[in-house]
Design an enzyme around this catalytic site. Structure first.
Site, short mmCIF file in Angstrom:
data_model
loop_
_atom_site.label_atom_id
_atom_site.label_comp_id
_atom_site.label_asym_id
_atom_site.label_seq_id
_atom_site.Cartn_x
_atom_site.Cartn_y
_atom_site.Cartn_z
CG ASP A 184 17.28 9.37 82.26
OD1 ASP A 184 16.64 10.43 82.40
OD2 ASP A 184 18.17 9.22 81.39
NE ARG A 238 39.56 18.19 88.86
CZ ARG A 238 40.01 17.52 89.93
NH1 ARG A 238 39.26 16.65 90.54
NH2 ARG A 238 41.23 17.74 90.37
CE LYS A 268 18.47 16.09 76.02
NZ LYS A 268 18.50 14.67 76.37
CE1 TYR A 280 19.38 10.51 74.73
CE2 TYR A 280 21.45 9.87 75.76
CZ TYR A 280 20.73 10.70 74.91
OH TYR A 280 21.38 11.70 74.25
C1 LIG Z 1 19.50 13.68 76.48
C2 LIG Z 1 19.31 12.56 77.41
C3 LIG Z 1 20.39 11.99 78.12
C4 LIG Z 1 21.82 12.46 77.91
O1 LIG Z 1 21.97 13.77 78.32
P1 LIG Z 1 23.10 14.77 77.70
O2 LIG Z 1 22.83 16.03 78.43
O3 LIG Z 1 22.86 14.83 76.23
O4 LIG Z 1 24.42 14.16 78.02
C5 LIG Z 1 20.13 10.97 79.00
N1 LIG Z 1 18.89 10.50 79.18
C6 LIG Z 1 17.83 10.99 78.51
C7 LIG Z 1 16.48 10.41 78.76
C8 LIG Z 1 18.00 12.03 77.60
O5 LIG Z 1 16.95 12.52 76.93
#
Ligand SMILES: *Cc1c(COP(=O)(O)O)cnc(C)c1O
Length: 390
Positions: free
Chosen positions: A182, A57, A207, A110
């Site tokens: 982000d 962890r 992603k 998001y």
């Molecule tokens: C998918 C996404 C998230 C969240 O990520 P998870 O892996 O689904 O928790 C946050 N920000 C953006 C821009 C995203 O496309």
């Protein structure tokens, strides 16, 4: 230990040493804990992220390899990998904000992040102001004595507005605020927000970084060591820790990230141009098109404009739904960043919780179709889109 019984032998399996060679690929350390010769080294490792590996962890060599890879790509000093993108975003916001703090976020963010911020406001007495992603003056005017943090997204979903990172992070820095970006939609191949003055970069590695729609993960990258240690401590206490196998798959994906991004961007460019010229389409949102509000800014900030775009059809909602049920090669599915092309309707899925006014603020129509372009041959994709449009 040749006299051991089977019950003991099966428990204490051999671990052959690597006699003079090492693996090409990063090994998967699928273990929850680590063994010590020295109790002092054991004790020291519990306290800090850069001590000996102790417990999964807190840290793991495969997870650390991912953290170092992404920290290197983003130009940061260190990173904290997490079980999902939301794990990274929550770790950063919860570690750095206290009750009574004020947060300034860009308008279009998001959905999961918007929901977390709503919860912080409701349950923890944190205050929020929303400003446009490309208006440093509006940001300057929104700053209060209690303002702590500025939250941005390099490229927003689904209308793909590009944030003025140098302008916005510059204002944040002048005012002594922490800026968090982000960078999921751009990936470090198209943008490295720390170079534009950001303090923290977060990703959903689910992603583009992992890239194959087969793993969930997130990561936060830091420009300075103090913020890193603070978030590492909070995130490991929270239990948002990344799994070694997920990290291993993500590392495997990263090895082809530049090649994939090049194709995602090229395919998106071609499809966006052709859709823009199609009589059934009313508008295409992609920052590489001169008609997009971020075109000039994107040209200065990004070497490519990403693999996600959205568009509206002349026939509105009904036509959008018809299009999505008519594509054969593209898949009707959430998420983005994988090798397959995906289509979805934000107003009924990712942005379902927004009312009409909020949808308008995000630039989303009821019939808007979002496309996350994959790496297929672009002519096969266009043939599919063209038949769905007719
Ligand atoms: C998918 C996404 C998230 C969240 O990520 P998870 O892996 O689904 O928790 C946050 N920000 C953006 C821009 C995203 O496309």
């Amino acid at each position: 230990m040749t006299d051991l019984r089977p019950e003991t032998r099966t428990v204490h399996l051999p671990q052959p040493p690597l006699n003079g060679s090492r693996p090409i690929a990063t090994p998967l350390y699928q273990t929850s804990g680590f063994v010590f010769d020295d109790p002092a080294v054991f004790a020291d490792g519990m306290k800090r992220p850069d001590g000996a590996f102790v417990y999964g962890r807190l840290s793991n060599p495969t997870v650390r390899a991912l953290e170092e890879a992404v920290a290197g790509l983003e130009g940061g000093v260190a990173a904290v990998a997490t079980a999902s993108g939301m794990g990274a975003i929550n770790s950063v916001l919860l570690a750095l904000l206290r009750p009574g703090d004020h947060l300034i976020s860009q308008n279009a963010i998001y959905g999961g992040t918007a929901s977390v911020i709503g919860d912080l406001v409701e349950r923890f007495g944190i205050e929020v102001t929303y400003v446009p992603e490309d208006d440093p003056q509006a940001l300057r005017e929104a700053i209060r004595p209690s303002t702590k943090l500025v939250y941005l997204e390099t490229i927003a979903n689904p209308v793909t507005q590009v944030a003025d990172l140098p302008g916005m992070c510059g204002v944040a820095r002048e005012a002594g605020l922490i800026s968090v970006v982000d960078n999921t939609f751009a990936s470090p191949i198209l943008c490295r927000p720390l170079e534009h003055g950001a303090d923290v970069v977060v990703h959903s590695t689910t992603k583009y970084l992992s890239g194959h729609a087969d793993v969930l993960g997130g990561i936060a990258v830091f420009a300075d060591d103090e913020l890193y240690r603070k978030v590492w401590k909070f995130s490991t206490n929270l239990g948002a820790t990344a799994d070694p196998f997920a990290s291993w798959l993500t590392l495997r994906g990263i090895q082809t990230l530049p090649l994939r991004m090049e194709r995602h961007c090229a395919n998106a460019h071609e499809l966006a141009l052709r859709l823009d010229a199609h009589p059934a389409v009313s508008v295409v949102h992609w920052p590489g098109l001169p008609s997009h509000r971020s075109y000039a800014l994107a040209g200065k900030l990004l070497p490519g404009f990403g693999g996600v775009f959205s568009f509206d059809l002349v026939g509105g909602r009904e036509a959008g739904e018809k299009f999505m049920s008519s594509v054969r090669l593209a898949l009707l599915a959430p998420s983005l960043g994988g090798v397959e092309t995906l289509v979805m309707q934000p107003s009924t899925t990712s942005h379902k919780s927004l009312n009409a006014e909020e949808l308008a603020r995000h630039g989303i129509e009821e019939g808007t179709v979002r496309v996350a372009v994959g790496i297929e041959h672009v002519e096969d994709l266009w043939a599919d889109f063209a038949q769905a449009l007719s």
